[in-house]
Design a protein around this motif. Structure first.
Motif, PDB file in Angstrom:
ATOM      1  N   GLN A 120       0.856  -1.182   0.000  1.00  0.00           N
ATOM      2  CA  GLN A 120       0.000   0.000   0.000  1.00  0.00           C
ATOM      3  C   GLN A 120       0.893   1.234   0.000  1.00  0.00           C
ATOM      4  N   SER A 121       0.781   2.034  -1.026  1.00  0.00           N
ATOM      5  CA  SER A 121       1.672   3.179  -1.169  1.00  0.00           C
ATOM      6  C   SER A 121       1.047   4.200  -2.096  1.00  0.00           C
ATOM      7  N   ASP A 122       1.563   5.432  -2.019  1.00  0.00           N
ATOM      8  CA  ASP A 122       1.228   6.447  -3.000  1.00  0.00           C
ATOM      9  C   ASP A 122       2.079   6.212  -4.243  1.00  0.00           C
ATOM     10  N   SER A 123       2.101   7.178  -5.130  1.00  0.00           N
ATOM     11  CA  SER A 123       2.924   7.053  -6.318  1.00  0.00           C
ATOM     12  C   SER A 123       4.388   6.886  -5.933  1.00  0.00           C
ATOM     13  N   PHE A 124       5.052   5.896  -6.497  1.00  0.00           N
ATOM     14  CA  PHE A 124       6.449   5.623  -6.157  1.00  0.00           C
ATOM     15  C   PHE A 124       7.373   6.747  -6.624  1.00  0.00           C
ATOM     16  N   GLU A 125       6.976   7.497  -7.641  1.00  0.00           N
ATOM     17  CA  GLU A 125       7.831   8.557  -8.171  1.00  0.00           C
ATOM     18  C   GLU A 125       7.960   9.747  -7.222  1.00  0.00           C
ATOM     19  N   THR A 126       6.981   9.929  -6.316  1.00  0.00           N
ATOM     20  CA  THR A 126       7.040  11.067  -5.397  1.00  0.00           C
ATOM     21  C   THR A 126       8.155  10.922  -4.373  1.00  0.00           C
ATOM     22  N   ASP A 127       8.621   9.707  -4.128  1.00  0.00           N
ATOM     23  CA  ASP A 127       9.682   9.464  -3.150  1.00  0.00           C
ATOM     24  C   ASP A 127      11.063   9.397  -3.801  1.00  0.00           C
TER      25      ASP A 127
ATOM     26  N   THR B 287      21.513   7.315  -2.173  1.00  0.00           N
ATOM     27  CA  THR B 287      20.661   7.103  -3.333  1.00  0.00           C
ATOM     28  C   THR B 287      20.895   8.176  -4.382  1.00  0.00           C
ATOM     29  N   PHE B 288      20.902   7.758  -5.644  1.00  0.00           N
ATOM     30  CA  PHE B 288      20.980   8.659  -6.793  1.00  0.00           C
ATOM     31  C   PHE B 288      19.828   8.312  -7.729  1.00  0.00           C
ATOM     32  N   VAL B 289      19.160   9.328  -8.256  1.00  0.00           N
ATOM     33  CA  VAL B 289      18.035   9.126  -9.161  1.00  0.00           C
ATOM     34  C   VAL B 289      18.306   9.875 -10.458  1.00  0.00           C
ATOM     35  N   ALA B 290      18.205   9.176 -11.572  1.00  0.00           N
ATOM     36  CA  ALA B 290      18.417   9.762 -12.899  1.00  0.00           C
ATOM     37  C   ALA B 290      17.137   9.628 -13.704  1.00  0.00           C
ATOM     38  N   LYS B 291      16.807  10.684 -14.434  1.00  0.00           N
ATOM     39  CA  LYS B 291      15.663  10.652 -15.347  1.00  0.00           C
ATOM     40  C   LYS B 291      16.181  10.455 -16.758  1.00  0.00           C
ATOM     41  N   LEU B 292      15.622   9.474 -17.446  1.00  0.00           N
ATOM     42  CA  LEU B 292      16.032   9.168 -18.806  1.00  0.00           C
ATOM     43  C   LEU B 292      14.877   9.459 -19.757  1.00  0.00           C
TER      44      LEU B 292
END
Length: 341
Positions: free
Chosen positions: A135-142, A243-248
């Protein structure tokens, strides 16, 4: 009297050894979720096997023990066990023959948990994938963004992350994040230099070397479906992580050419409209001038005639006289007293 030490039976030694091996396996073996799904009343769990030589597929729900949910056999069809027979469908994908879908309708909180699909194949034995429903909100918001990469379709794309924190790091993982789903791409045990084989259906390459403090992820022949967020996470046994997050973003060449043609066409259209507006304004100005010129000439003629009629001076008067100052004397009239009556 001294007694010899008590001898344990051989069976006790074997039981003790098996217990140690079981504990060691439990401590060393890590649990990986290949995919994490956001809970919804209508949700779909999907498993895709790399080849098509499938004998049968069985779905399980894991809660302390592994319990069978349903079975799909290419000849005997589908069997779904109670109480899941009233809330889900088990079927093959219409687009990919090696993909099996577990579709929930009207799911409840009791359906939150861990599931696995097990493929029995002719040549490779058993192939399993583990899916976790949370149960979670949108995963992208985190997932706060660190950098953005734009590339064209068909090219190889490499994502990189560099460890900044000090200390020993246990493992590094790469994940693809979508609003409703997180897929594990690679997982490397840095202390042993051993990687976990992901069940992600797309070919992904990554490095895994013991004691490394950097990691890269290679996506060969990237397509528009590879666009999204990618997360690199270094984890230590102490619980610390970085943590590192990259947008492709993968652009389609055809779409780009169409966009350029659209922009060029828009520029040409604006240029033509501007020329038409300039021509219309010029024509309107010419018409106004043509209308105002006859009126001005007639007005000048009338004003000249009136001046000639009213002027007391001769037109042939020399120009030198016109330069002299003209003084006009106004006569004064005496006021006579009114006669008295």
């Amino acid at each position: 009297m001294h007694q010899p030490p008590k001898q344990f039976p051989e069976m006790d030694y074997l039981t003790f050894l098996l217990a140690i091996l079981h504990v060691h396996k439990a401590l060393c073996e890590e649990t990986f979720w290949d995919t994490t799904i956001k809970f919804a009343e209508n949700m779909t769990l999907e498993c895709m096997y790399p080849s098509v030589d499938i004998t049968q597929v069985e779905w399980f729900k894991i809660h302390d023990v592994q319990k069978s949910i349903g079975l799909l056999h290419p000849i005997y069809g589908v069997v779904i066990h109670e109480p899941y027979d009233k809330k889900l469908h088990l079927l093959n994908s219409t687009t990919a023959p090696n993909t099996v879908i577990l579709s929930f309708y009207n799911a409840s909180e009791t359906d939150v948990g861990t599931y696995s699909c097990s493929f029995l194949t002719y040549t490779h034995g058993t192939w399993k994938k583990t899916i976790r429903v949370v149960q979670s909100d949108s995963f992208e918001t985190d997932a706060p963004l660190n950098y953005h990469i734009v590339s064209e379709s068909g090219k190889n794309v490499t994502l990189n992350c560099q460890l900044q924190m000090d200390g020993l790091v246990h493992q590094v993982t790469w994940e693809k994040i979508q609003p409703y789903q997180i897929d594990l791409l690679t997982c490397c045990n840095l202390s042993q230099g051993r990687s976990y084989t992901s069940k992600y259906p797309r070919q992904i390459l990554s490095n895994c070397s013991q004691g490394s403090r950097s990691s890269w992820l290679l996506i060969p022949n990237a397509t528009t479906s590879d666009s999204g967020l990618y997360r690199c996470r270094f984890s230590a046994r102490s619980g610390e992580n970085e943590t590192f997050v990259a947008k492709l973003t993968i652009t389609d060449g055809k779409a780009d050419s169409q966009y350029l043609l659209f922009v060029a066409g828009g520029v040409v259209l604006l240029f033509v409209v501007a020329i038409v507006i300039i021509i219309v304004i010029s024509c309107n100005r010419r018409r106004r001038r043509q209308k105002s010129t006859p009126f001005k000439e007639s007005w000048d003629t009338k004003s000249k005639a009136a001046n000639n009629y009213r002027s007391p001076f001769s037109i042939t008067q020399p120009m030198e006289d016109t330069r002299e100052d003209i003084y006009v004397n106004y006569p004064t009239f005496s006021r006579r007293p009114k006669p008295r009556v």
